[in-house]
Design a protein around this motif. Structure first.
Motif, PDB file in Angstrom:
ATOM      1  N   PHE A 194       1.095  -1.714  -0.068  1.00  0.00           N
ATOM      2  CA  PHE A 194      -0.261  -0.392  -0.093  1.00  0.00           C
ATOM      3  C   PHE A 194       1.068   1.223  -0.265  1.00  0.00           C
ATOM      4  CE2 PHE A 194      -3.696  -2.963   1.720  1.00  0.00           C
ATOM      5  CZ  PHE A 194      -4.218  -2.488   1.190  1.00  0.00           C
ATOM      6  N   TRP A 231       0.414   2.220  -4.533  1.00  0.00           N
ATOM      7  CA  TRP A 231      -0.540   2.592  -4.415  1.00  0.00           C
ATOM      8  C   TRP A 231      -1.557   3.469  -5.317  1.00  0.00           C
ATOM      9  CZ3 TRP A 231      -1.895   7.659  -4.706  1.00  0.00           C
ATOM     10  CH2 TRP A 231      -0.381   8.716  -5.155  1.00  0.00           C
ATOM     11  N   LYS A 232      -0.571   4.002  -6.191  1.00  0.00           N
ATOM     12  CA  LYS A 232      -1.048   4.282  -6.924  1.00  0.00           C
ATOM     13  C   LYS A 232      -1.417   3.737  -8.534  1.00  0.00           C
ATOM     14  CE  LYS A 232       1.877   8.447  -8.074  1.00  0.00           C
ATOM     15  NZ  LYS A 232       3.425   9.504  -8.378  1.00  0.00           N
ATOM     16  N   ARG A 233      -1.085   2.269  -8.443  1.00  0.00           N
ATOM     17  CA  ARG A 233      -1.394   1.175  -9.709  1.00  0.00           C
ATOM     18  C   ARG A 233      -2.865   0.484  -9.203  1.00  0.00           C
ATOM     19  NH1 ARG A 233       2.686  -3.236 -11.001  1.00  0.00           N
ATOM     20  NH2 ARG A 233       3.690  -1.668 -11.823  1.00  0.00           N
ATOM     21  N   LEU A 234      -2.381  -0.360  -7.632  1.00  0.00           N
ATOM     22  CA  LEU A 234      -3.951   0.337  -7.413  1.00  0.00           C
ATOM     23  C   LEU A 234      -5.072   0.950  -7.215  1.00  0.00           C
ATOM     24  CD1 LEU A 234      -2.622  -1.905  -3.763  1.00  0.00           C
ATOM     25  CD2 LEU A 234      -3.464  -2.780  -5.474  1.00  0.00           C
ATOM     26  N   GLY A 235      -4.668   2.291  -7.150  1.00  0.00           N
ATOM     27  CA  GLY A 235      -5.716   3.047  -7.127  1.00  0.00           C
ATOM     28  C   GLY A 235      -6.169   3.021  -8.434  1.00  0.00           C
ATOM     29  N   ASP A 236      -4.686   3.233  -9.807  1.00  0.00           N
ATOM     30  CA  ASP A 236      -5.916   2.860 -10.426  1.00  0.00           C
ATOM     31  C   ASP A 236      -6.528   1.863 -11.145  1.00  0.00           C
ATOM     32  OD1 ASP A 236      -5.489   4.364 -13.729  1.00  0.00           O
ATOM     33  OD2 ASP A 236      -5.128   2.349 -14.399  1.00  0.00           O
ATOM     34  N   SER A 237      -6.242   0.984 -10.545  1.00  0.00           N
ATOM     35  CA  SER A 237      -7.192  -0.707 -11.188  1.00  0.00           C
ATOM     36  C   SER A 237      -8.064  -0.311 -10.206  1.00  0.00           C
ATOM     37  CB  SER A 237      -6.005  -1.384 -10.486  1.00  0.00           C
ATOM     38  OG  SER A 237      -4.852  -2.139 -10.881  1.00  0.00           O
ATOM     39  N   LEU A 238      -8.601   0.696  -9.175  1.00  0.00           N
ATOM     40  CA  LEU A 238      -9.344   0.709  -8.149  1.00  0.00           C
ATOM     41  C   LEU A 238     -10.658   1.322  -9.612  1.00  0.00           C
ATOM     42  CD1 LEU A 238     -11.791   0.605  -6.144  1.00  0.00           C
ATOM     43  CD2 LEU A 238     -10.393   1.935  -4.794  1.00  0.00           C
ATOM     44  N   LEU A 239      -9.775   2.549 -10.131  1.00  0.00           N
ATOM     45  CA  LEU A 239     -11.613   3.540 -10.717  1.00  0.00           C
ATOM     46  C   LEU A 239     -11.057   2.215 -11.917  1.00  0.00           C
ATOM     47  CD1 LEU A 239      -8.958   6.641 -10.668  1.00  0.00           C
ATOM     48  CD2 LEU A 239     -11.171   6.296  -9.682  1.00  0.00           C
ATOM     49  N   VAL A 289      -8.689  -4.868  -1.257  1.00  0.00           N
ATOM     50  CA  VAL A 289      -9.299  -3.491  -1.937  1.00  0.00           C
ATOM     51  C   VAL A 289     -10.815  -4.196  -2.719  1.00  0.00           C
ATOM     52  CG1 VAL A 289      -9.071  -1.833  -4.003  1.00  0.00           C
ATOM     53  CG2 VAL A 289      -6.907  -2.304  -2.579  1.00  0.00           C
ATOM     54  N   MET A 316     -13.836  -2.930  -1.851  1.00  0.00           N
ATOM     55  CA  MET A 316     -14.844  -2.597  -3.314  1.00  0.00           C
ATOM     56  C   MET A 316     -16.595  -2.934  -3.046  1.00  0.00           C
ATOM     57  SD  MET A 316     -14.153  -2.449  -6.865  1.00  0.00           S
ATOM     58  CE  MET A 316     -15.102  -4.125  -6.897  1.00  0.00           C
TER      59      MET A 316
END
Length: 339
Positions: free
Chosen positions: A131, A135-143, A310, A314
């Motif tokens: 995390f 976190w950037k790649r995780l956040g992009d994947s979540l979006l 994550v 979600m």
């Protein structure tokens, strides 16, 4: 009157109340017991134990972010202690204690003693490091996952409600659409994944179409069931007052079928989650499912566990949001299913 006698009288009176009043009465009675009053004050020390074990017990290997993890546990313990002082932790105290002791046990078993094989079983430090660094790649994947789910599930739900209303109100629509639903609807959407990628040139559009199918089938069936169950007397009363077909659909059929519609929406959301993950793993080159497949391919199991966490947050958040909408729309339903 003794305390035990008054407690038994309180519980006896609660038995004749509604289910919601019974639960409230029992919570009030149990809150007078000594143990529930002590539990909130034990939540903070449970996390202090996890922080102390993380900080002072030497790691069995060179794990990242050990000091940061100990600081995080300490902050959580202080926050829980403050919540206990403000009397805002009574209901969640057992879970807070269990989580603190669980993290302490996980830290000792894996980071300090290495009892489980690596890299399949990571440490809390590994999860925190994902995390902090990815976190950037995780956040992009979540979006990307949220965007794909919003289009597919939203389109399927809208089409499902429209189809269900048509099936419930029009014999002609029922004649032509019911056989198609019987043929295609029960098929698992993931079984149509190869065919969708062949017929639809864009993998994203194919995934959205499968998500729409996953959400549309249960929504259509439950909407149809709700509309068909409306008392015909409601329509007769509305017609005598000059109501037209549009009014009958929007003001009579849909409100009466709304409980069934929300059941279909919940079922469709659950199927959409499964379809989303499979579609992202096999076709769409983005999203949490794709991130999990990438992490597994490189044996980056902490990244895979972080993506699972994550994804769980979600899905839980979306189900909670749908329940909030249902509670607002169906505010007249008391003591219904809660999330």
């Amino acid at each position: 009157m003794s305390r035990s006698h008054s407690t038994s009288l309180g519980l006896g009176a609660a038995d004749h109340a509604s289910p919601g009043d019974q639960a409230t009465a029992r919570r009030r009675i149990l809150s007078r017991a000594p143990l529930p009053r002590v539990l909130p004050w034990a939540a903070g020390p449970a996390w202090f134990v996890a922080a102390l074990a993380t900080w002072r017990w030497p790691d069995a290997d060179d794990f990242p972010d050990t000091n940061q993890l100990a600081a995080l546990f300490l902050v959580i313990g202080l926050a829980l202690t403050a919540a206990a002082a403000l009397r805002r932790l009574s209901a969640r105290a057992p879970w807070a204690i269990a989580l603190g002791l669980g993290f302490a046990a996980w830290e000792i078993v894996q980071a300090k003693l290495l009892w489980l094989p690596r890299p399949f079983f990571g440490t809390p430090q590994d999860l925190l490091d994902v995390f902090l660094t990815d976190w950037k790649r995780l956040g992009d994947s979540l979006l990307h996952s949220l965007g794909l789910l919003a289009v597919g599930y939203g389109t399927g739900s809208a089409l499902g409600i429209a189809t269900g209303v048509g099936l419930g109100r029009s014999p002609r629509v029922r004649y032509w659409v019911q056989p198609v639903i019987r043929l295609i609807g029960p098929l698992p959407p993931v079984a149509l994944l190869p065919l969708a990628f062949v017929l639809i040139p864009s993998s994203r559009l194919a995934s959205e179409a499968l998500l729409a199918l996953a959400a549309g089938f249960p929504t259509a069936i439950l909407t149809w069931s709700g509309v068909a169950a409306v008392d015909p007397a409601y329509y007769d009363v509305a017609r005598t007052m000059g109501a037209r077909n549009r009014f009958l659909v929007l003001r009579v059929a849909l409100p009466a079928a709304m409980p069934q519609i929300f059941v279909g929406l919940f079922m469709g959301l659950g199927v959409s989650f499964a379809t989303l993950v499979v579609a992202e793993m096999l076709g769409v080159k983005s999203g949490l499912g794709f991130y999990m497949q990438w992490a597994q391919g490189w044996a980056a199991y902490p990244n895979m566990y972080a993506a699972l966490l994550v994804m769980s947050l979600m899905c839980t958040g979306l189900v909670t949001l749908l329940f909030k909408v249902r509670d607002r729309v169906l505010s007249w339903q008391k003591d219904g299913l809660k999330w």
